[in-house]
Design an enzyme around this catalytic site. Structure first.
Site, short mmCIF file in Angstrom:
data_model
loop_
_atom_site.label_atom_id
_atom_site.label_comp_id
_atom_site.label_asym_id
_atom_site.label_seq_id
_atom_site.Cartn_x
_atom_site.Cartn_y
_atom_site.Cartn_z
N LYS A 41 0.86 -1.17 0.00
CA LYS A 41 0.00 0.00 0.00
C LYS A 41 0.91 1.23 0.00
O LYS A 41 1.77 1.37 0.87
CB LYS A 41 -0.84 -0.04 1.28
C1 E4P Z 1 -8.47 1.53 3.72
O1 E4P Z 1 -7.60 0.83 3.26
C2 E4P Z 1 -8.35 2.24 4.99
O2 E4P Z 1 -7.65 1.39 5.88
C3 E4P Z 1 -9.65 2.54 5.68
O3 E4P Z 1 -10.76 2.13 4.91
C4 E4P Z 1 -9.75 3.90 6.25
O4 E4P Z 1 -10.99 4.06 6.87
P1 E4P Z 1 -11.29 5.20 7.94
O5 E4P Z 1 -11.58 6.46 7.20
O6 E4P Z 1 -12.52 4.70 8.65
O7 E4P Z 1 -10.09 5.31 8.83
#
Ligand code: E4P
Length: 220
Positions: free
Chosen positions: A83
């Site tokens: 990522k």
């Molecule tokens: C995606 O890969 C992220 O980890 C996640 O969906 C972020 O979500 P949040 O806005 O609830 O922290």
């Protein structure tokens, strides 16, 4: 549509993966911090439970260090997806990794133009954050519709739209209607998707009526 769990909760992953409906996992530095566990230990554990894509985020801001971190993380298991953040350095890293057939998830996407660049960089997944856009008074789902339209205009783009920052089951439903490829959801939202009050009421009636028949499908 694929369903990923957005969590570092090993117990939840183990339990929910038994449904056979969990296609992958996403993690991020905040979720790792919340778990209080060692990142690599966590990733190894997750990869023993889940054979689909498991996203692991690099944390360096610059391309050279990001790349080193990416190669290190990619060695943990063949299903690790690197990522990278939606920055110039992140996309530079994405291009190098995707050219070497290493899966990449470009995270923190908040505009369709960012998604266009991520696809050009060969991202396996683009993660638009719908909930965080809703949080600031915009409509996160508009972004999913825009990205879908753009990607469909260019069949050469192979990047999958992975809807992230999902806050409720309605986000999942809308993402599916818009043709998103993947949703990544917290375990509690996944559990809610199974439920409907009419299912519970109907099941209760069927159980009571079945008892009246005094029959058993499996004889003792
Ligand atoms: C995606 O890969 C992220 O980890 C996640 O969906 C972020 O979500 P949040 O806005 O609830 O922290």
């Amino acid at each position: 549509m694929k369903i990923f769990l957005d969590t570092t909760d090993i117990t939840a992953i183990a339990q929910l993966s038994e449904t056979g409906l969990v296609d992958g996992i996403t993690t991020n530095p905040s979720l790792v911090a919340k778990s209080g566990q060692n990142f690599e230990v966590l990733l190894r554990e997750i990869c023993t439970l889940i054979k689909g894509p498991v996203s692991a985020e690099v944390t360096a801001p610059d391309h050279a260090t990001m790349l080193k971190e990416a190669f290190h993380l990619a060695k943990i298991a063949p299903n690790i997806v690197i990522k990278v953040p939606m920055t110039q350095e992140g996309l530079k890293t994405c291009k190098v990794l995707s050219d070497q057939n290493i899966m990449v998830n470009v995270t923190l996407c908040f505009s369709a133009l960012q998604a266009l660049l991520a696809a050009k960089a060969g991202a396996t997944f683009i993660s638009p954050f719908v909930g965080r856009l809703d949080d600031i008074g915009l409509d996160g789902l508009d972004l999913i519709a825009d990205i879908r339209e753009i990607y469909d205009n260019y069949p050469a783009f192979k990047t999958e739209i992975l809807v992230a920052s999902i806050r409720n089951p309605a986000h999942v439903l809308a993402s599916a209607k818009l043709g998103a490829d993947v949703v990544t959801i917290p375990p509690d939202i996944f559990s809610k998707m199974f439920k409907h009050p009419l299912t519970d009421i109907g099941l209760d009636i069927f159980e009571k009526d079945w008892e009246k028949t005094k029959q058993q499908i499996l004889k003792a």
